[in-house]
Scaffold this motif. Structure first.
Motif, PDB file in Angstrom:
ATOM      1  N   PRO A 100      -6.925   1.359  -1.872  1.00  0.00           N
ATOM      2  CA  PRO A 100      -5.636   1.377  -2.089  1.00  0.00           C
ATOM      3  C   PRO A 100      -4.990   2.686  -1.749  1.00  0.00           C
ATOM      4  O   PRO A 100      -3.865   2.709  -1.445  1.00  0.00           O
ATOM      5  N   ASP A 101      -5.836   3.779  -1.812  1.00  0.00           N
ATOM      6  CA  ASP A 101      -5.193   5.094  -1.558  1.00  0.00           C
ATOM      7  C   ASP A 101      -5.852   5.445  -0.116  1.00  0.00           C
ATOM      8  O   ASP A 101      -5.467   6.664   0.237  1.00  0.00           O
TER       9      ASP A 101
ATOM     10  N   ARG B 271       0.912  -3.573   5.248  1.00  0.00           N
ATOM     11  CA  ARG B 271      -0.399  -3.356   4.558  1.00  0.00           C
ATOM     12  C   ARG B 271      -0.269  -3.523   2.942  1.00  0.00           C
ATOM     13  O   ARG B 271       0.602  -3.103   2.375  1.00  0.00           O
TER      14      ARG B 271
ATOM     15  N   ARG C  90      -0.816   9.630  -2.718  1.00  0.00           N
ATOM     16  CA  ARG C  90      -0.915   9.122  -1.334  1.00  0.00           C
ATOM     17  C   ARG C  90       0.161   9.254  -0.904  1.00  0.00           C
ATOM     18  O   ARG C  90       0.331   9.505   0.553  1.00  0.00           O
TER      19      ARG C  90
ATOM     20  N   VAL D 184      -2.372  -3.673  -0.788  1.00  0.00           N
ATOM     21  CA  VAL D 184      -3.699  -3.250  -1.666  1.00  0.00           C
ATOM     22  C   VAL D 184      -4.501  -4.185  -2.042  1.00  0.00           C
ATOM     23  O   VAL D 184      -5.645  -3.968  -2.131  1.00  0.00           O
TER      24      VAL D 184
ATOM     25  N   VAL E 104      -5.727  -3.507   2.870  1.00  0.00           N
ATOM     26  CA  VAL E 104      -6.494  -2.249   2.874  1.00  0.00           C
ATOM     27  C   VAL E 104      -7.841  -2.698   1.840  1.00  0.00           C
ATOM     28  O   VAL E 104      -7.666  -3.078   1.026  1.00  0.00           O
TER      29      VAL E 104
ATOM     30  N   ARG F   7      -0.642   6.586  -6.667  1.00  0.00           N
ATOM     31  CA  ARG F   7       0.384   6.311  -5.787  1.00  0.00           C
ATOM     32  C   ARG F   7       1.134   7.370  -5.229  1.00  0.00           C
ATOM     33  O   ARG F   7       1.390   7.742  -4.052  1.00  0.00           O
TER      34      ARG F   7
ATOM     35  N   ALA G  56       0.784  -1.187   0.106  1.00  0.00           N
ATOM     36  CA  ALA G  56      -0.030  -0.031  -0.061  1.00  0.00           C
ATOM     37  C   ALA G  56       0.771   1.425  -0.168  1.00  0.00           C
ATOM     38  O   ALA G  56       1.884   1.323   0.587  1.00  0.00           O
TER      39      ALA G  56
ATOM     40  N   THR H 132      -8.880  -2.397   7.250  1.00  0.00           N
ATOM     41  CA  THR H 132      -8.089  -3.362   6.825  1.00  0.00           C
ATOM     42  C   THR H 132      -8.744  -4.680   7.303  1.00  0.00           C
ATOM     43  O   THR H 132      -9.649  -4.619   8.043  1.00  0.00           O
TER      44      THR H 132
END
Length: 815
Positions: A308-309, A242, A636, A244, A305, A633, A231, A316
């Motif tokens: 994803p963002d 974590r 984030r 995705v 999660v 990505r 993630a 989770t």
């Protein structure tokens, strides 16, 4: 009684009936002619079927996959024809067609698409269904010898790679007979078996073995990689890790994609299967460090999660692949002990886009530092000195980026375009090493072979480096047909004794999706070619050494800046955002130190965020989705970086400070919510009349730190003082705080007044003492009442006793 009609009307009706009968007879004759002589149907180009598809033909099996002298003389092709249109199709017929052996490497792709004029029929059409309704399908089988003097055959007389085509014709309702689809594949022939139609003693029937006088030195890179799964925006030290999604749990488990790749390599290089170790010597595992980091983190437990963002704040669920990760990583460590291992570019980052970012530190992580990650996790000494570009082209920017690193051999596809000419005039791909300055030498691999390998599996794809003139409609071909193409492509150079150079690197896409049958067939073909003498193993270490030694001394011009598929290029918006976010991240990292309690360093804490920048440039993502996922990505990660800067701040007291003296210190409290200490500086914007002592560099541990800032004030009033916290390099941390400060200091005026008052007091006391010792009345005592002689110690009520008067009254009389 029959009604009577006018004569004219009766004549008209009779004539119309005659014309209808004649038209029907003509149509029936045409239909009978077409059905009765299907072999006379005209051949059409491969792309001739219109946009409306009525039939779809697929290849389900080719036996044998690789023809050799030890096998039988027949080649059997099985498949299925399906009606995928909106109407029935009558008179469905198929036939097998063949073409001459592929003479240039471009033919490995061009023979599978475009016009089919080079194909000739092997035999007449065979009817597979008189009528095929919507949604129905019918199987077919075509079997012919490679060569025969007694009947139809493929007319193959010598080893090589031969294109084959299965043609299907039919007549859709409301349409005319036409070629409705075709399926193509390549047939590798290592040796021609005997002609079954000739007596065994006849020299014509003798086997035709391959020419093994000049074996090709072959190197097979076997990739173990995946698209980024960690993630975004999660710094180091965060547990559990974590992800995705939980697709790696399936991929690592038995039967999964990564399990298939690892199991195939393990089996093919095991001592029972490869007793002389020649397949193992020719093969090298190409491992993505990002995959190793992810799987290694999964072994201690992880969560997935929901979004994803979402960063650290998202919900989770527990991951399910911990056991699979432990088993897979353990098997990889065991296999790595007995065979070559080399790293790929970190997360398969696009080096062209990375050069535009302009960050030397990020470039080092992507290229030169990858081997350290592989060595640390797998416990081996990986092969260094090679940069693998399994998907993207080697462009001018990529060469400039590599030129600023350690010397390297770039394993990359050269620029190669199919010409509009006959196969005899088409040159092969240029596989000679090239030199681009003192730091970069190339070891090219054939892009047509790489594209054939990329077409394997359930999710075929065209590599980004492949020119559009060499692309074929992968989704149209069956998985079996694409496997045939890959096997033929990897064997083609060994079957062409005249091709140069006599070296070959087999470079599949780094994120390779293979079925167990595909993986087993490829490695079996590699072993077969080595044992047959067509190829010989060439370790990756030899590729690096020989490329450096044989590359020309004169530098080649740099490749163009833009090569390959334009849709696969990373946008300038993504690289610009990466450059901005990464610059701030490096500034923060340089200020962080090590937490002595946990051993966590600042570099370790921010490393996943830097790696997020490389994951945003990953070429493992489909071209159409690269920019969107990359922007997501980076956004984030940038948000997390902002949060890290805001986690170090000055505690706002929310009131005012009152300084008792001109040198009273200014009390402050600093807060560090990061898990590692950070070196900071205070930036105090003092008004005129206030002097602040610079406290220099302050190491702020996690938690709170009270401070007393030395100041000196030369005024008496209420003022506003702005205080900011910055890194040692000047980057602002948190938000500035405005303090309200009230000073009671009078400065020089207070000093003069104090001295003057003291002087006056000293004079007055001295004057009084002077008069008392001389026995003279002081003017200050004239308004006081007289003392009573009878009681010299008597003091009237409410009056204060003067100690000096008492002392004089009790003094002894000298007389």
């Amino acid at each position: 009684m029959t009604p009577a009609f006018p004569a004219s009307r009766a004549a008209t009706t009779t004539a119309r009936a005659v014309r209808d009968v004649a038209a029907r007879l003509v149509a029936a004759l045409i239909l009978l002619t077409l059905v009765g002589a299907p072999a006379l149907l005209p051949r059409a180009a491969a792309g001739e079927p219109g946009t409306t598809q009525f039939l779809k033909i697929s290849i389900d099996g080719v036996t044998p996959e690789i023809v050799d002298t030890a096998g039988g003389p027949l080649v059997t092709v099985t498949g299925r024809v399906a009606n995928v249109g909106d109407r029935s199709v009558r008179d469905v017929v198929v036939r097998l067609e063949h073409a001459d052996a592929v003479a240039a490497s471009a033919g490995l792709r061009t023979s599978l698409a475009g016009a089919g004029d080079q194909y000739q029929p092997v035999a007449d059409f065979i009817t597979v269904a008189p009528e095929l309704n919507q949604g129905e399908s019918v199987p077919f089988t075509l079997a012919y010898p490679l060569r025969s003097n007694a009947g139809p055959s493929l007319r193959i007389a010598e080893p090589g790679v031969y294109p084959l085509l299965v043609n299907v014709n039919g007549t859709p309702d409301y349409g005319a007979p036409a070629r409705l689809d075709d399926a193509r594949f390549l047939l590798p022939v290592l040796g021609v078996p005997p002609d079954p139609s000739v007596e065994p003693t006849d020299p014509v029937s003798a086997v035709v073995p391959p020419d093994t006088s000049r074996p090709v030195q072959v190197t097979m890179l076997w990739p173990l990689a995946d698209r980024p799964r960690l993630a975004a925006g999660v710094p180091g030290g965060t547990t559990p890790v974590r992800l995705v999604d939980d697709e790696l749990a399936t991929s690592l488990a038995p039967g999964g994609r990564l399990d298939t790749l690892l199991s195939a390599a393990d089996f093919a290089t095991s001592p029972p299967v490869d007793p002389d170790g020649r397949v193992r010597a020719a093969t090298c595992l190409a491992v993505d460090p990002d995959l190793l980091i992810t799987v290694n983190a999964m072994t201690t437990g992880y969560v997935v999660v929901d979004a994803p963002d979402a960063g650290l704040a998202g919900a989770t669920v527990p991951g399910t692949g911990q056991e699979a990760a432990v088993n897979w990583l353990g098997r990889l460590k065991t296999l790595a002990q007995r065979m070559c291992v080399t790293p790929t570019v970190y997360a398969q980052a696009d080096l062209t886009a990375l050069q535009r970012v302009g960050d030397p530190g990020l470039a080092s992580i992507a290229t030169t530092e990858t081997a350290d990650v592989v060595d640390q996790i797998l416990g081996v000494a990986s092969v260094r000195g090679a940069t693998l570009l399994g998907d993207g082209p080697l462009t001018g920017p990529a060469v400039r980026l590599l030129s600023q690193r350690e010397p390297t051999v770039a394993v990359a596809a050269p620029q190669y375009v199919a010409q509009d000419s006959t196969a005899d005039d088409q040159p092969d791909a240029d596989l000679a090493p090239r030199r681009y300055g003192p730091q970069v030498v190339t070891a090219p691999f054939d892009p047509t072979v790489g594209a054939a390998l990329a077409g394997l599996g359930p999710k075929p794809a065209s590599p980004s480096y492949l020119d559009s003139s060499l692309e074929v409609p992968l989704q149209h071909d069956s998985q079996v047909a694409r496997r045939q193409d890959a096997l033929a492509a990897m064997l083609w150079r060994g079957l062409r004794p005249a091709s140069e150079p006599r070296t070959e690197i087999l470079m599949p896409p780094v994120t390779w999706d293979l079925q167990p049958d595909d993986a087993a067939a490829l490695l079996s073909a590699l072993g077969t070619s080595i044992r047959a003498g067509l190829t010989a193993p060439r370790p990756l270490t030899a590729v690096i050494a020989e490329s450096l030694a044989t590359a020309p001394a004169v530098d080649d011009p740099l490749p163009p800046d833009a090569l390959g598929n334009p849709r696969a290029q990373i946008s300038g918006a993504v690289t610009g955002d990466i450059a901005s976010a990464n610059s701030r991240l490096w500034g923060l990292t340089s200020a962080l130190t090590t937490d002595e309690r946990t051993g966590l360093t600042g570099t370790q804490y921010t490393a996943p965020l830097r790696e997020d920048m490389l994951r945003a440039l990953s070429q493992s993502v489909p071209p159409d989705a690269r920019n969107g996922l990359g922007e997501q990505r980076v956004r984030r990660a940038a948000t997390t970086i902002d949060d890290l800067f805001g986690a170090v701040s000055i505690v706002n007291p929310g009131g005012s400070y009152t300084l008792a003296t001109e040198r009273s210190p200014l009390p402050l409290a600093l807060r560090n919510d990061l898990p590692v200490p950070i070196r900071v500086r205070l930036d105090v914007d003092a008004p005129p009349g206030m002097t602040v002592t610079d406290m220099g560099q302050i190491e702020l541990p996690p938690g709170y730190l009270p401070l007393r800032v030395p100041i000196e004030v030369h005024f008496t009033q209420r003022v506003a003082v702005d205080v900011a916290l910055r890194t040692v390099d000047g980057l602002q941390l948190g938000e500035p705080v405005r303090l309200s400060v009230h000073s009671n200091a009078y400065g020089k005026v207070l000093f003069v007044i104090t001295l003057s008052a003291g002087a006056v007091l000293f004079l007055l006391v001295g004057r009084r003492l002077w008069h008392r010792f001389r026995g003279e009345p002081d003017n200050a005592d004239l308004d006081r009442p007289k003392r009573r002689d009878a009681d010299p110690d008597f003091t009237p009520a409410g009056a204060r006793s003067d100690p000096l008067d008492v002392a004089i009254a009790h003094a002894p009389d000298d007389e």
